[in-house]
Design an enzyme around this catalytic site. Structure first.
Site, mmCIF file in Angstrom:
data_model
loop_
_atom_site.group_PDB
_atom_site.id
_atom_site.type_symbol
_atom_site.label_atom_id
_atom_site.label_comp_id
_atom_site.label_asym_id
_atom_site.label_seq_id
_atom_site.Cartn_x
_atom_site.Cartn_y
_atom_site.Cartn_z
ATOM 1 N N LYS A 116 0.827 -1.208 0.000
ATOM 2 C CA LYS A 116 0.000 0.000 0.000
ATOM 3 C C LYS A 116 0.868 1.268 0.000
ATOM 4 O O LYS A 116 0.442 2.304 -0.479
ATOM 5 C CB LYS A 116 -0.916 0.033 1.223
ATOM 6 C CG LYS A 116 -1.882 -1.153 1.345
ATOM 7 C CD LYS A 116 -3.117 -0.995 0.500
ATOM 8 C CE LYS A 116 -4.166 -2.060 0.745
ATOM 9 N NZ LYS A 116 -3.744 -3.428 0.453
HETATM 10 C C1 LIG Z 1 -4.205 -4.533 -0.242
HETATM 11 C C2 LIG Z 1 -3.385 -5.774 -0.316
HETATM 12 C C3 LIG Z 1 -3.591 -6.741 -1.330
HETATM 13 C C4 LIG Z 1 -4.702 -6.617 -2.357
HETATM 14 O O1 LIG Z 1 -4.448 -5.616 -3.317
HETATM 15 P P1 LIG Z 1 -5.641 -5.039 -4.221
HETATM 16 O O2 LIG Z 1 -5.048 -3.911 -4.963
HETATM 17 O O3 LIG Z 1 -6.714 -4.603 -3.264
HETATM 18 O O4 LIG Z 1 -6.096 -6.143 -5.118
HETATM 19 C C5 LIG Z 1 -2.765 -7.847 -1.353
HETATM 20 N N1 LIG Z 1 -1.800 -8.020 -0.420
HETATM 21 C C6 LIG Z 1 -1.569 -7.126 0.558
HETATM 22 C C7 LIG Z 1 -0.512 -7.406 1.572
HETATM 23 C C8 LIG Z 1 -2.341 -5.968 0.645
HETATM 24 O O5 LIG Z 1 -2.118 -5.095 1.639
#
Ligand SMILES: *Cc1c(COP(=O)(O)O)cnc(C)c1O
Length: 522
Positions: A116
């Site tokens: 993120k």
């Molecule tokens: C948010 C997240 C995801 C999923 O990503 P999206 O863009 O929502 O598909 C996968 N792994 C981790 C560790 C995340 O924080």
């Protein structure tokens, strides 16, 4: 070229708007998602030339190709701040190759050790610069408070991204007792003058419902604006300013693999992404549209397999689907909001079809795409769902085979890639450092079933102590400083509130008053 303006996926925006407006608005009127009218393309030479630049400049190049309405020097300056010393690797998101044809794109070298950060180190800077520019243009005359309900990871990444950003404050709510020790300490020790964190009595759903109700309370919005000059906003993954930064790392990784002699220029590379809200994998799709020679996009799901079923059948159905707890909680999702943008693109931008399907989803809890669109889905994506036990087994297997320690989200993608791959080399998106999910990594390494309790002596350890134990056992001692130091930082936030709309609003107002009182003291 005319300016690249933004319309929306449901065709309800009266007038196309600029990038800066789309970032500040977040969600389009009528509930659709903003998309740029024009997706730029890069030649193979343009693309390969990116490998000679530092990551910050790669990002700036991409944003300029999208023709965003911020001055070039502003973009350069913002990207230098976004992708700099706040990451623990100067390559920002290095690629580790497990074999000649299996490459791992490590998206967790940012300040909170989860992917993120790739977007949430960037969005706040776009947000603040966009709001400033709109203020100067006389189109805006207030400040913002970001309100986030989190099940763990997003809240911390948003706090870290918005901390001490001009003209914005941020309040984060998490379910009290419902996040891991590491996640709790990451938030409760948050630095910054414009931040606030609340535990909320109830589960994540209560927390999210509470936030939604606050966003829907017009009287509260009016009061915030009139008495405090503040508008509420959210930092969620439907904001185009959060999606666009994710395109950069796929373009960048391709250029890097070629520059490192691991991939022939122009050769196809398949991509496998552990998917929740569909933002990360959608960014890979846009990179492909921009001309990056990507092959199939593999959508990896955990036991919450709504996306796998959709890609395999053409029907998106949450009517009879239970929400399952898994070792990869950031992929535990039923409604994948960015899928809307993906379908918009795969239908050749048919806003009417999208509006219809989204209406079906709301009223019938399912929708079915037409045959043409389904054929497009099948040509672009393949998908597999990995069960909880297999996820944990994969962590152990990859450690044995490659001496590489993966977090559970990455392990889901790794196993899905093994199941789906063909001739092409594969790039696996690694979305978290293993030390963010130490409890499940420990289960994986000790053959403890998913969800089963840890031995009492292990359960008694703090998150940091558990990570140190895993580091000693595996020899993987590379725990990021931001996680390793958590037990030593002062806890700043201990307030727990009820989840009613009035309770959250009162807490938000308290926070604003404190901020505004401090500001006048200066
Ligand atoms: C948010 C997240 C995801 C999923 O990503 P999206 O863009 O929502 O598909 C996968 N792994 C981790 C560790 C995340 O924080």
């Amino acid at each position: 070229m005319a300016q690249n303006l933004y319309t929306d996926t449901r065709g309800l925006t009266a007038q196309p708007i600029t990038f800066t407006e789309a970032v500040v608005n977040g969600l389009a009127e009528g509930g659709g998602l903003y998309v740029p009218e024009h997706i730029p393309t890069l030649t193979l030479d343009d693309l390969l030339a990116l490998a000679e630049l530092p990551y910050a400049q790669r990002a700036a190049r991409i944003y300029k190709a999208f023709d965003i309405d911020l001055p070039a020097e502003t973009i350069d300056a913002l990207m230098a701040q976004t992708y700099g010393a706040n990451f623990d690797d100067e390559r920002i998101c290095p690629v580790t190759s497990l074999t000649a044809t299996t490459h791992v794109l490590e998206l967790w070298h940012g300040p909170t050790s989860a992917f993120k950060d790739m977007a949430l180190q960037c969005l706040p800077r776009f947000f603040s610069a966009s709001a400033n520019q709109l203020r100067e243009q006389g189109k805006l005359n207030h400040e913002f408070m970001i309100l986030v309900a989190t099940s763990g990871d997003t809240g911390k990444a948003a706090l870290e991204g918005f901390r001490d950003v001009d003209g914005v404050s941020i309040g984060v709510m998490y379910p009290d007792g419902g996040v891991s020790d590491i996640q709790h300490k990451q938030m409760a020790t948050q630095r910054g003058e414009n931040v606030q964190v609340w535990g909320v009595r109830g589960n994540f759903d209560d927390c999210q419902t509470g936030a939604k109700n606050v966003f829907g309370d017009n009287a509260f919005a009016t009061r915030l604006l009139e008495e405090h000059g503040v508008a509420l906003s959210s930092a969620n993954s439907i904001n185009w300013g959060r999606l666009m930064p994710q395109i950069v790392y796929y373009v960048s990784a391709y250029a890097q693999l070629v520059a490192d002699g691991k991939l022939g220029a122009g050769d196809e590379l398949d991509v496998c992404v552990p998917t929740g809200n569909f933002g990360n994998i959608l960014a890979a799709y846009y990179a492909k549209r921009m001309g990056v020679p990507l092959g199939m996009l593999f959508c990896a799901s955990n036991e919450n397999r709504v996306l796998t079923d959709f890609i395999n059948t053409g029907t998106y159905d949450i009517a009879d689907r239970d929400f399952v707890l898994t070792p990869s909680p950031s992929m535990d999702i039923l409604v994948s909001s960015n899928l809307e943008r993906q379908l918009f693109e795969l239908t050749g931008r048919n806003a009417q079809a999208i509006a219809g399907w989204m209406n079906d989803l709301r009223t019938e809890r399912r929708f079915r795409v037409d045959e043409n669109t389904f054929a497009q889905v099948r040509a672009t994506f393949a998908s597999d769902s990995i069960d909880n036990a297999t996820c944990l087994e994969t962590i152990q297997a990859v450690l044995d085979e490659h001496d590489y320690l993966m977090d559970p989200h990455t392990a889901v993608a790794y196993r899905a890639a093994e199941n789906l791959r063909g001739e092409n080399p594969v790039l696996i998106a690694s979305t978290a450092h293993w030390a963010k999910f130490g409890d499940n990594v420990y289960r994986a390494l000790h053959g403890i079933a998913p969800g089963a309790p840890l031995p009492a002596d292990v359960a008694a350890l703090s998150g940091c102590e558990l990570n140190e134990l895993i580091a000693r056992e595996t020899g993987h001692t590379d725990i990021p400083q931001g996680l390793a130091e958590l037990d030593t930082l002062p806890i700043r936030f201990t307030e727990v509130i009820d989840n009613g709309t009035a309770d959250i609003e009162a807490a938000a107002l308290d926070f604003l008053r404190t901020l505004q009182a401090n500001a006048t003291d200066d």
